[in-house]
Design a protein around this motif. Structure first.
Motif, PDB file in Angstrom:
ATOM      1  N   PRO A  64       8.582   1.016  -3.557  1.00  0.00           N
ATOM      2  CA  PRO A  64       8.519   1.333  -2.124  1.00  0.00           C
ATOM      3  C   PRO A  64       7.729   2.610  -1.820  1.00  0.00           C
ATOM      4  O   PRO A  64       7.319   2.819  -0.688  1.00  0.00           O
ATOM      5  CB  PRO A  64       9.982   1.515  -1.720  1.00  0.00           C
ATOM      6  CG  PRO A  64      10.792   0.988  -2.842  1.00  0.00           C
ATOM      7  CD  PRO A  64       9.941   0.971  -4.066  1.00  0.00           C
ATOM      8  N   SER A  65       7.495   3.437  -2.825  1.00  0.00           N
ATOM      9  CA  SER A  65       6.775   4.691  -2.590  1.00  0.00           C
ATOM     10  C   SER A  65       5.253   4.539  -2.716  1.00  0.00           C
ATOM     11  O   SER A  65       4.532   5.528  -2.585  1.00  0.00           O
ATOM     12  CB  SER A  65       7.256   5.770  -3.566  1.00  0.00           C
ATOM     13  OG  SER A  65       6.875   5.444  -4.890  1.00  0.00           O
ATOM     14  N   ASP A  66       4.771   3.335  -2.925  1.00  0.00           N
ATOM     15  CA  ASP A  66       3.335   3.113  -3.035  1.00  0.00           C
ATOM     16  C   ASP A  66       2.736   2.996  -1.636  1.00  0.00           C
ATOM     17  O   ASP A  66       2.897   1.978  -0.957  1.00  0.00           O
ATOM     18  CB  ASP A  66       3.052   1.857  -3.860  1.00  0.00           C
ATOM     19  CG  ASP A  66       1.564   1.635  -4.057  1.00  0.00           C
ATOM     20  OD1 ASP A  66       0.889   2.547  -4.579  1.00  0.00           O
ATOM     21  OD2 ASP A  66       1.076   0.557  -3.667  1.00  0.00           O
ATOM     22  N   ALA A  67       2.046   4.039  -1.212  1.00  0.00           N
ATOM     23  CA  ALA A  67       1.506   4.098   0.148  1.00  0.00           C
ATOM     24  C   ALA A  67       0.478   2.993   0.399  1.00  0.00           C
ATOM     25  O   ALA A  67       0.416   2.434   1.496  1.00  0.00           O
ATOM     26  CB  ALA A  67       0.900   5.470   0.418  1.00  0.00           C
ATOM     27  N   TRP A  68      -0.355   2.672  -0.625  1.00  0.00           N
ATOM     28  CA  TRP A  68      -1.355   1.629  -0.425  1.00  0.00           C
ATOM     29  C   TRP A  68      -0.681   0.297  -0.118  1.00  0.00           C
ATOM     30  O   TRP A  68      -1.084  -0.421   0.812  1.00  0.00           O
ATOM     31  CB  TRP A  68      -2.259   1.485  -1.659  1.00  0.00           C
ATOM     32  CG  TRP A  68      -3.309   0.445  -1.442  1.00  0.00           C
ATOM     33  CD1 TRP A  68      -4.528   0.613  -0.844  1.00  0.00           C
ATOM     34  CD2 TRP A  68      -3.224  -0.961  -1.753  1.00  0.00           C
ATOM     35  NE1 TRP A  68      -5.207  -0.582  -0.785  1.00  0.00           N
ATOM     36  CE2 TRP A  68      -4.429  -1.562  -1.332  1.00  0.00           C
ATOM     37  CE3 TRP A  68      -2.250  -1.750  -2.350  1.00  0.00           C
ATOM     38  CZ2 TRP A  68      -4.674  -2.931  -1.492  1.00  0.00           C
ATOM     39  CZ3 TRP A  68      -2.500  -3.117  -2.503  1.00  0.00           C
ATOM     40  CH2 TRP A  68      -3.701  -3.686  -2.075  1.00  0.00           C
ATOM     41  N   SER A  69       0.348  -0.045  -0.884  1.00  0.00           N
ATOM     42  CA  SER A  69       1.044  -1.320  -0.667  1.00  0.00           C
ATOM     43  C   SER A  69       1.712  -1.351   0.705  1.00  0.00           C
ATOM     44  O   SER A  69       1.660  -2.366   1.412  1.00  0.00           O
ATOM     45  CB  SER A  69       2.087  -1.563  -1.757  1.00  0.00           C
ATOM     46  OG  SER A  69       1.478  -1.673  -3.010  1.00  0.00           O
ATOM     47  N   GLN A  70       2.348  -0.249   1.092  1.00  0.00           N
ATOM     48  CA  GLN A  70       3.000  -0.191   2.398  1.00  0.00           C
ATOM     49  C   GLN A  70       1.970  -0.357   3.522  1.00  0.00           C
ATOM     50  O   GLN A  70       2.173  -1.150   4.446  1.00  0.00           O
ATOM     51  CB  GLN A  70       3.736   1.148   2.568  1.00  0.00           C
ATOM     52  CG  GLN A  70       4.950   1.313   1.695  1.00  0.00           C
ATOM     53  CD  GLN A  70       6.161   0.537   2.183  1.00  0.00           C
ATOM     54  OE1 GLN A  70       6.144  -0.146   3.208  1.00  0.00           O
ATOM     55  NE2 GLN A  70       7.248   0.643   1.431  1.00  0.00           N
ATOM     56  N   HIS A  71       0.880   0.389   3.430  1.00  0.00           N
ATOM     57  CA  HIS A  71      -0.149   0.306   4.472  1.00  0.00           C
ATOM     58  C   HIS A  71      -0.759  -1.093   4.515  1.00  0.00           C
ATOM     59  O   HIS A  71      -0.946  -1.667   5.608  1.00  0.00           O
ATOM     60  CB  HIS A  71      -1.239   1.359   4.220  1.00  0.00           C
ATOM     61  CG  HIS A  71      -2.334   1.311   5.224  1.00  0.00           C
ATOM     62  ND1 HIS A  71      -2.190   1.802   6.500  1.00  0.00           N
ATOM     63  CD2 HIS A  71      -3.591   0.805   5.166  1.00  0.00           C
ATOM     64  CE1 HIS A  71      -3.303   1.608   7.176  1.00  0.00           C
ATOM     65  NE2 HIS A  71      -4.179   1.009   6.389  1.00  0.00           N
ATOM     66  N   SER A  72      -1.057  -1.634   3.354  1.00  0.00           N
ATOM     67  CA  SER A  72      -1.663  -2.969   3.310  1.00  0.00           C
ATOM     68  C   SER A  72      -0.726  -4.024   3.877  1.00  0.00           C
ATOM     69  O   SER A  72      -1.170  -4.923   4.607  1.00  0.00           O
ATOM     70  CB  SER A  72      -2.061  -3.312   1.873  1.00  0.00           C
ATOM     71  OG  SER A  72      -3.042  -2.405   1.425  1.00  0.00           O
ATOM     72  N   LEU A  73       0.559  -3.919   3.567  1.00  0.00           N
ATOM     73  CA  LEU A  73       1.528  -4.854   4.139  1.00  0.00           C
ATOM     74  C   LEU A  73       1.538  -4.726   5.659  1.00  0.00           C
ATOM     75  O   LEU A  73       1.505  -5.736   6.375  1.00  0.00           O
ATOM     76  CB  LEU A  73       2.927  -4.607   3.566  1.00  0.00           C
ATOM     77  CG  LEU A  73       4.052  -5.458   4.154  1.00  0.00           C
ATOM     78  CD1 LEU A  73       3.780  -6.946   3.972  1.00  0.00           C
ATOM     79  CD2 LEU A  73       5.381  -5.061   3.542  1.00  0.00           C
ATOM     80  N   GLY A  74       1.549  -3.506   6.147  1.00  0.00           N
ATOM     81  CA  GLY A  74       1.504  -3.304   7.593  1.00  0.00           C
ATOM     82  C   GLY A  74       0.252  -3.888   8.222  1.00  0.00           C
ATOM     83  O   GLY A  74       0.297  -4.521   9.285  1.00  0.00           O
TER      84      GLY A  74
END
Length: 118
Positions: A64-74
């Motif tokens: 959950p702390s991976d900013a790229w994955s969070q941003h890409s999901l968004g």
């Protein structure tokens, strides 16, 4: 080797060719976070948003702390016009990274949501 080759292909916007490299590598190592990140990127470039979302949810669940994955999901959720769902991952990415583009995405989605309410 597959990661580097796929990254090079994706940075030049060749997602089909990248997927041809990634699929066999992932068959050998299905839980490889880096390879799955590359596959998510390829799906995003191909606008295969359901596949990209599934891949990104897997990545976010594991880290959950991976900013790229969070941003890409968004971004994938935003592209599907699921703005309410997109806002959470976009906000997390912006807070974690303090990246201008991540903050801009939050601003853009909040504005689109506000326009809907008018």
């Amino acid at each position: 080797m597959a990661f580097r080759t796929a990254h090079d292909l994706l940075s030049r916007r060749f997602p089909v060719e990248a997927l041809e490299i990634l699929e066999p590598a992932l068959a050998d190592d299905p839980d490889n976070f880096g390879l799955r990140s590359m596959r998510a990127w390829a799906y995003m470039l191909r606008a295969q948003l359901a596949k990209a979302e599934a891949e990104l949810r897997w990545l976010v669940e594991r880290d959950p702390s991976d900013a790229w994955s969070q941003h890409s999901l968004g971004r994938v959720l935003e592209r599907q016009d699921r703005l309410e769902d997109a806002l959470g991952p976009l906000r997390l990415a912006a807070v974690m990274s303090d990246d201008y583009d991540h903050h801009a995405a939050v601003y853009r989605v909040r504005n689109r949501l506000a326009q809907r309410e008018e």
